[in-house]
Design a protein around this motif. Structure first.
Motif, PDB file in Angstrom:
ATOM      1  N   UNK A 280       0.804  -1.233   0.000  1.00 44.70           N
ATOM      2  CA  UNK A 280       0.000   0.000   0.000  1.00 44.70           C
ATOM      3  C   UNK A 280       0.832   1.275   0.000  1.00 44.70           C
ATOM      4  N   UNK A 281       1.986   1.250   0.678  1.00 48.80           N
ATOM      5  CA  UNK A 281       2.761   2.496   0.808  1.00 48.80           C
ATOM      6  C   UNK A 281       4.183   2.208   1.268  1.00 48.80           C
ATOM      7  N   UNK A 282       5.030   3.203   1.115  1.00 54.10           N
ATOM      8  CA  UNK A 282       6.376   3.202   1.706  1.00 54.10           C
ATOM      9  C   UNK A 282       6.339   4.201   2.859  1.00 54.10           C
ATOM     10  N   UNK A 283       7.077   3.899   3.902  1.00 56.58           N
ATOM     11  CA  UNK A 283       7.097   4.782   5.076  1.00 56.58           C
ATOM     12  C   UNK A 283       8.528   5.023   5.512  1.00 56.58           C
ATOM     13  N   UNK A 284       8.776   6.193   6.073  1.00 56.23           N
ATOM     14  CA  UNK A 284      10.067   6.450   6.725  1.00 56.23           C
ATOM     15  C   UNK A 284       9.800   7.182   8.029  1.00 56.23           C
ATOM     16  N   UNK A 285      10.546   6.813   9.055  1.00 57.57           N
ATOM     17  CA  UNK A 285      10.520   7.580  10.307  1.00 57.57           C
ATOM     18  C   UNK A 285      11.921   8.147  10.493  1.00 57.57           C
TER      19      UNK A 285
ATOM     20  N   UNK B 263       3.216  12.182   2.427  1.00 56.97           N
ATOM     21  CA  UNK B 263       2.301  12.707   3.443  1.00 56.97           C
ATOM     22  C   UNK B 263       3.085  12.766   4.743  1.00 56.97           C
ATOM     23  N   UNK B 264       3.058  13.925   5.392  1.00 52.44           N
ATOM     24  CA  UNK B 264       3.800  14.090   6.650  1.00 52.44           C
ATOM     25  C   UNK B 264       2.833  13.818   7.801  1.00 52.44           C
ATOM     26  N   UNK B 265       3.121  12.781   8.582  1.00 50.56           N
ATOM     27  CA  UNK B 265       2.194  12.372   9.644  1.00 50.56           C
ATOM     28  C   UNK B 265       2.613  12.846  11.028  1.00 50.56           C
ATOM     29  N   UNK B 266       3.854  13.312  11.160  1.00 55.33           N
ATOM     30  CA  UNK B 266       4.304  13.778  12.483  1.00 55.33           C
ATOM     31  C   UNK B 266       5.574  14.598  12.336  1.00 55.33           C
TER      32      UNK B 266
ATOM     33  N   UNK C  93       7.756  23.945  10.275  1.00 57.26           N
ATOM     34  CA  UNK C  93       9.075  23.776  10.909  1.00 57.26           C
ATOM     35  C   UNK C  93       9.138  22.458  11.662  1.00 57.26           C
ATOM     36  N   UNK C  94      10.319  21.856  11.688  1.00 59.87           N
ATOM     37  CA  UNK C  94      10.488  20.639  12.488  1.00 59.87           C
ATOM     38  C   UNK C  94      10.339  21.010  13.962  1.00 59.87           C
ATOM     39  N   UNK C  95       9.851  20.045  14.761  1.00 63.04           N
ATOM     40  CA  UNK C  95       9.657  20.325  16.187  1.00 63.04           C
ATOM     41  C   UNK C  95      10.509  19.406  17.059  1.00 63.04           C
ATOM     42  N   UNK C  96      11.488  18.758  16.442  1.00 62.07           N
ATOM     43  CA  UNK C  96      12.424  17.931  17.207  1.00 62.07           C
ATOM     44  C   UNK C  96      11.934  16.511  17.456  1.00 62.07           C
ATOM     45  N   UNK C  97      10.682  16.261  17.200  1.00 62.52           N
ATOM     46  CA  UNK C  97      10.161  14.900  17.394  1.00 62.52           C
ATOM     47  C   UNK C  97      10.263  14.114  16.078  1.00 62.52           C
ATOM     48  N   UNK C  98      10.118  12.798  16.118  1.00 58.35           N
ATOM     49  CA  UNK C  98      10.285  12.009  14.886  1.00 58.35           C
ATOM     50  C   UNK C  98       9.330  12.450  13.783  1.00 58.35           C
ATOM     51  N   UNK C  99       9.850  12.501  12.566  1.00 62.37           N
ATOM     52  CA  UNK C  99       9.032  12.858  11.399  1.00 62.37           C
ATOM     53  C   UNK C  99       8.631  11.556  10.704  1.00 62.37           C
ATOM     54  N   UNK C 100       7.349  11.379  10.522  1.00 62.08           N
ATOM     55  CA  UNK C 100       6.865  10.194   9.789  1.00 62.08           C
ATOM     56  C   UNK C 100       6.430  10.617   8.391  1.00 62.08           C
ATOM     57  N   UNK C 101       6.934   9.890   7.400  1.00 59.70           N
ATOM     58  CA  UNK C 101       6.620  10.201   6.000  1.00 59.70           C
ATOM     59  C   UNK C 101       5.954   8.984   5.361  1.00 59.70           C
TER      60      UNK C 101
END
Ligand code: EPS
Length: 397
Positions: A13-18, A58-61, A67-75
């Motif tokens: 369904x998708x590719x994800x990166x954290x 899609x940016x989920x977090x 701006x980045x907020x220092x927490x993990x970015x989920x793509x």
């Protein structure tokens, strides 16, 4: 320190990166990520899949108000092709209709060792995760480190110097001029070419060669030149093997699907020459500070950045999915047979350059964070500025 992990099958369904460890306060736009995804999809010689996909993240977090907020970015990047694979790639229920099992490995691919290693009765799961489709997730992940570095005056760029036997005869003088404006200028120029080459005659030859092998059901590899500008002296270290920046950069390049070799500067050429023709002599002037007569070391000495432009090179093998079959065998009958064709590209070297840019970005960002520390962009900016001044002051009388 930045760490990231990707997940996703080529036809799932998708590719994800954290992506974890990005400092806070880095301005990121949707376009910063999607532009890189689009660049990865280009290139003369790509196959049918790129006509189906239109990769967007899609940016989920991890990002708030741009701006980045220092927490993990989920793509998350959805696979449009998934809708054609729901039965073959069903997560739970095995479909009622027969799903063909793949039992003939392609020479050169992960098929054989992957099938034996994981104990499958079908090569399909190996194909799905070893596919270079995964690089879409890594390009999205790398785009964040890339933006972080760009805001600090560090840029990454690449071009293709060879596709098959069609190669640039000499390093184009345009390369130096473009690099003087920052490595992204070099990439923008390369992106104008369908094969990301700077030399027009090499470009024509490469495109003709791709057409020719495509007619023959064959594939072509090539060489990518990668540059990083704006890295100050002193990132990385010689004091411990796992802090050596050259090793981390080469490791990142070798982690790209189908990349079988990489070098820093003119490493293999240098090996055939005496030291007097290899090492980059110093020029010290009261007006310009420190400069060099050459850059054959590729910007790294003692596994540390030396303040010169970093130059790396990666060799991509020809893709191992050929329309014209190679000799293989059936893992079930153990009878010799010809390899089967799995949809693929004739040549993906232009895309490999974009992927190479993306995978070295977190490596450089981590070398910077190791040297300077910091959790917020402004904090890191001022530390880097102070370090640049400190280095420059060492060469002033
Ligand atoms: C790729 C997607 C894949 C291949 C290619 C790169 O899509 P599909 O398997 O559906 O055609 O085109 O992957 C390979 C070359 C490989 O060996 O797996 C992509 O998104 O870059």
């Amino acid at each position: 320190m930045i760490r990231y992990i990707t997940a996703g099958e080529s036809h799932g369904p998708a590719l994800t990166a954290i992506v974890e460890g990005l400092p806070a306060g880095v301005p990121v736009t949707q376009n910063d990520i999607d532009t890189q995804l689009l660049r990865r999809q280009q290139g003369y010689g790509r196959g049918g899949r790129m006509k189906i996909e239109s990769d967007k993240a899609e940016v989920l977090s991890g990002i708030r108000f741009g701006k980045t907020i220092g927490s993990p970015v989920t793509l998350l990047i959805r696979n449009r092709d998934w809708q054609n694979w729901t039965a073959t790639m069903a997560q739970f229920e095995k479909p009622a209709e027969e799903v063909a099992r793949i039992t003939v490995p392609r020479p050169g691919h992960a098929d054989l060792a992957g099938r034996i290693k994981y104990g499958f009765d079908d090569i399909r799961p190996v194909i799905e995760r070893s596919s270079a489709r995964e690089t879409a997730a890594r390009v999205a992940a790398g785009s964040l480190s890339r933006v972080f570095l760009r805001t600090l005056g560090i840029e990454i760029g690449s071009y293709v110097s060879a596709i098959g036997s069609s190669c640039e005869t000499a390093c184009s003088p345009a390369v130096e001029e473009l690099l003087a404006k920052g490595a992204e200028s070099l990439s923008m120029e390369a992106d104008q070419s369908p094969v990301r080459m700077l030399d027009k005659s090499a470009e024509t030859g490469a495109m003709a060669a791709i057409d020719e092998v495509s007619r023959q059901g064959d594939t072509l590899g090539g060489i990518v030149e990668l540059f990083i500008t704006g890295v100050p002296m002193g990132f990385g270290s010689y004091v411990q093997y796992d802090r050596r920046l050259d090793a981390a950069l080469i490791g990142a390049l070798l982690s790209i699907q189908a990349i079988k070799g990489a070098e820093i500067g003119h490493a293999f050429d240098n090996a055939r020459k005496p030291g007097s023709q290899v090492h980059d002599e110093f020029i010290l002037s009261s007006a310009d500070g420190l400069s060099r007569r050459s850059n054959r070391a590729g910007g790294l000495e003692g596994s540390m950045s030396n303040g010169q432009t970093m130059h790396l090179r990666a060799a991509m093998k020809p893709i191992s999915s050929l329309v014209s079959p190679l000799h293989s065998f059936d893992l079930e009958t153990l009878q010799p047979t010809l390899s089967r064709f799995e949809r693929s590209d004739t040549c993906a070297v232009p895309a490999a350059g974009v992927v190479a840019e993306a995978v070295v970005a977190p490596v450089i960002a981590n070398a910077l964070l190791e040297k300077l520390g910091g959790d917020h962009l402004e904090e890191i900016k001022s530390r880097l500025e102070a370090w640049r001044l400190h280095v420059a002051s060492a060469f002033q009388a």
